[in-house]
Design a protein around this motif. Structure first.
Motif, mmCIF file in Angstrom:
data_model
loop_
_atom_site.group_PDB
_atom_site.id
_atom_site.type_symbol
_atom_site.label_atom_id
_atom_site.label_comp_id
_atom_site.label_asym_id
_atom_site.label_seq_id
_atom_site.Cartn_x
_atom_site.Cartn_y
_atom_site.Cartn_z
ATOM 1 N N TRP A 145 0.830 -1.213 0.000
ATOM 2 C CA TRP A 145 0.000 0.000 0.000
ATOM 3 C C TRP A 145 0.857 1.253 0.000
ATOM 4 O O TRP A 145 0.530 2.232 -0.666
ATOM 5 C CB TRP A 145 -0.940 -0.027 1.197
ATOM 6 N N GLU A 146 1.957 1.222 0.740
ATOM 7 C CA GLU A 146 2.865 2.371 0.750
ATOM 8 C C GLU A 146 3.478 2.581 -0.635
ATOM 9 O O GLU A 146 3.643 3.726 -1.080
ATOM 10 C CB GLU A 146 3.966 2.160 1.793
ATOM 11 N N CYS A 147 3.808 1.480 -1.317
ATOM 12 C CA CYS A 147 4.341 1.604 -2.671
ATOM 13 C C CYS A 147 3.282 2.160 -3.621
ATOM 14 O O CYS A 147 3.598 2.945 -4.528
ATOM 15 C CB CYS A 147 4.825 0.239 -3.173
ATOM 16 N N ALA A 148 2.022 1.764 -3.415
ATOM 17 C CA ALA A 148 0.953 2.235 -4.289
ATOM 18 C C ALA A 148 0.713 3.729 -4.165
ATOM 19 O O ALA A 148 0.153 4.347 -5.081
ATOM 20 C CB ALA A 148 -0.334 1.475 -3.989
ATOM 21 N N LYS A 149 1.114 4.333 -3.057
ATOM 22 C CA LYS A 149 0.918 5.767 -2.857
ATOM 23 C C LYS A 149 2.023 6.608 -3.480
ATOM 24 O O LYS A 149 1.938 7.837 -3.477
ATOM 25 C CB LYS A 149 0.811 6.067 -1.358
ATOM 26 N N LEU A 150 3.062 5.970 -4.019
ATOM 27 C CA LEU A 150 4.133 6.713 -4.669
ATOM 28 C C LEU A 150 3.637 7.309 -5.983
ATOM 29 O O LEU A 150 2.856 6.690 -6.706
ATOM 30 C CB LEU A 150 5.330 5.793 -4.936
ATOM 31 N N GLY A 151 4.083 8.512 -6.291
ATOM 32 C CA GLY A 151 3.638 9.208 -7.486
ATOM 33 C C GLY A 151 3.843 8.428 -8.772
ATOM 34 O O GLY A 151 2.900 8.254 -9.560
ATOM 35 N N PRO A 152 5.049 7.932 -9.066
ATOM 36 C CA PRO A 152 5.241 7.185 -10.323
ATOM 37 C C PRO A 152 4.386 5.931 -10.411
ATOM 38 O O PRO A 152 3.918 5.586 -11.505
ATOM 39 C CB PRO A 152 6.743 6.831 -10.278
ATOM 40 N N VAL A 153 4.167 5.271 -9.291
ATOM 41 C CA VAL A 153 3.331 4.067 -9.306
ATOM 42 C C VAL A 153 1.890 4.426 -9.627
ATOM 43 O O VAL A 153 1.211 3.734 -10.406
ATOM 44 C CB VAL A 153 3.428 3.329 -7.955
ATOM 45 N N ARG A 154 1.387 5.499 -9.064
ATOM 46 C CA ARG A 154 0.019 5.938 -9.342
ATOM 47 C C ARG A 154 -0.132 6.346 -10.804
ATOM 48 O O ARG A 154 -1.152 6.053 -11.454
ATOM 49 C CB ARG A 154 -0.362 7.072 -8.403
ATOM 50 N N GLN A 155 0.871 7.030 -11.352
ATOM 51 C CA GLN A 155 0.807 7.418 -12.760
ATOM 52 C C GLN A 155 0.825 6.189 -13.667
ATOM 53 O O GLN A 155 0.082 6.115 -14.661
ATOM 54 C CB GLN A 155 1.985 8.336 -13.091
ATOM 55 N N TYR A 156 1.663 5.220 -13.322
ATOM 56 C CA TYR A 156 1.733 3.993 -14.109
ATOM 57 C C TYR A 156 0.412 3.232 -14.046
ATOM 58 O O TYR A 156 -0.075 2.709 -15.063
ATOM 59 C CB TYR A 156 2.873 3.128 -13.580
ATOM 60 N N ALA A 157 -0.204 3.173 -12.865
ATOM 61 C CA ALA A 157 -1.495 2.505 -12.717
ATOM 62 C C ALA A 157 -2.574 3.210 -13.540
ATOM 63 O O ALA A 157 -3.427 2.555 -14.163
ATOM 64 C CB ALA A 157 -1.895 2.453 -11.248
#
Length: 226
Positions: A145-157
């Motif tokens: 969940w902490e990784c999912a809150k990272l900006g690049p991860v959210r943009q990729y999703a």
């Protein structure tokens, strides 16, 4: 649950299709398969040697293509009376060789059997605390969940969730429109071997281009063309 499929689909006398039961049943199956798929993808990162980790994605893609081919073309061929009488039977008979309930039950037991064999036969080295072993499953979900809150991860999703909007209608409606205009679904299914062959060969060929510092370069090139 597979034995209830004929009743839920309204194939038995005095029954009507039960959409809610079908949605719940297949939704649960997809949840189990998705969970196993995620576990196997993560397992591949530690099971494969570093030079072969890049092949994990290609192997996954080839496996999904083969599974789709068996579950779609294989089932329709074995379930269709005409196909069975023409190619698989010495003498014509009523009905196909397999039913939907029998097909689902067989592969359900196959999934359970292979999972049990892997669980018993394959052993793993214990993870050190710095590799994520401490804290168990809850800690791993918290870290994810902490990784999912990272900006690049959210943009990729966001890119992955919206990438197919432009072609979703064509992808979903092509086979339906062909069936509407009179093409039998059995004949439509027989086009899948060509697509299955391409789906197996292309990922293996492109795997050399999807390794390295820019693994999404082929995807970014092909998406606008699609």
């Amino acid at each position: 649950g597979a034995s209830h499929l004929p009743g839920w689909m309204g194939e038995l006398s005095g029954t009507e299709p039960d959409v809610h039961a079908l949605a719940a049943f297949f939704g649960f199956l997809f949840f189990l398969m998705a969970t196993q798929d995620i576990a196997v993808d993560g397992w591949a990162l530690t099971m494969l040697s570093p030079p072969r980790v890049a092949w994990a994605g290609a192997i996954n893609s080839v496996g999904q293509t083969l599974g789709y081919f068996v579950a779609y073309v294989g089932f329709l061929a074995l379930n269709d009376e005409g196909t069975c009488n023409t190619f698989l039977r010495a003498a014509p008979a009523a009905g196909g060789l397999v039913s939907l309930s029998g097909f689902v039950a067989f592969w359900g037991w196959a999934f359970l059997g292979t999972t049990a064999v892997v669980c018993v036969a394959k052993s793993e080295k214990p993870l050190a605390a710095e590799d994520g072993a401490a804290g168990g499953v809850i800690a791993m979900y918290r870290e994810a969940w902490e990784c999912a809150k990272l900006g690049p991860v959210r943009q990729y999703a966001l890119v992955l969730l919206t990438a197919k909007l432009g072609s979703a209608a064509a992808d979903s409606a092509t086979s339906l429109k062909l069936t509407e205009y009179g093409m039998p679904k059995e004949e439509l299914a027989f086009l899948s071997p060509l697509l299955a062959g391409a789906g197996i060969v292309i990922p293996l060929f492109l795997s050399r281009f999807t390794t390295g510092p820019r693994p999404l370069s082929v995807y970014l090139l092909g998406l606008p063309l699609r």
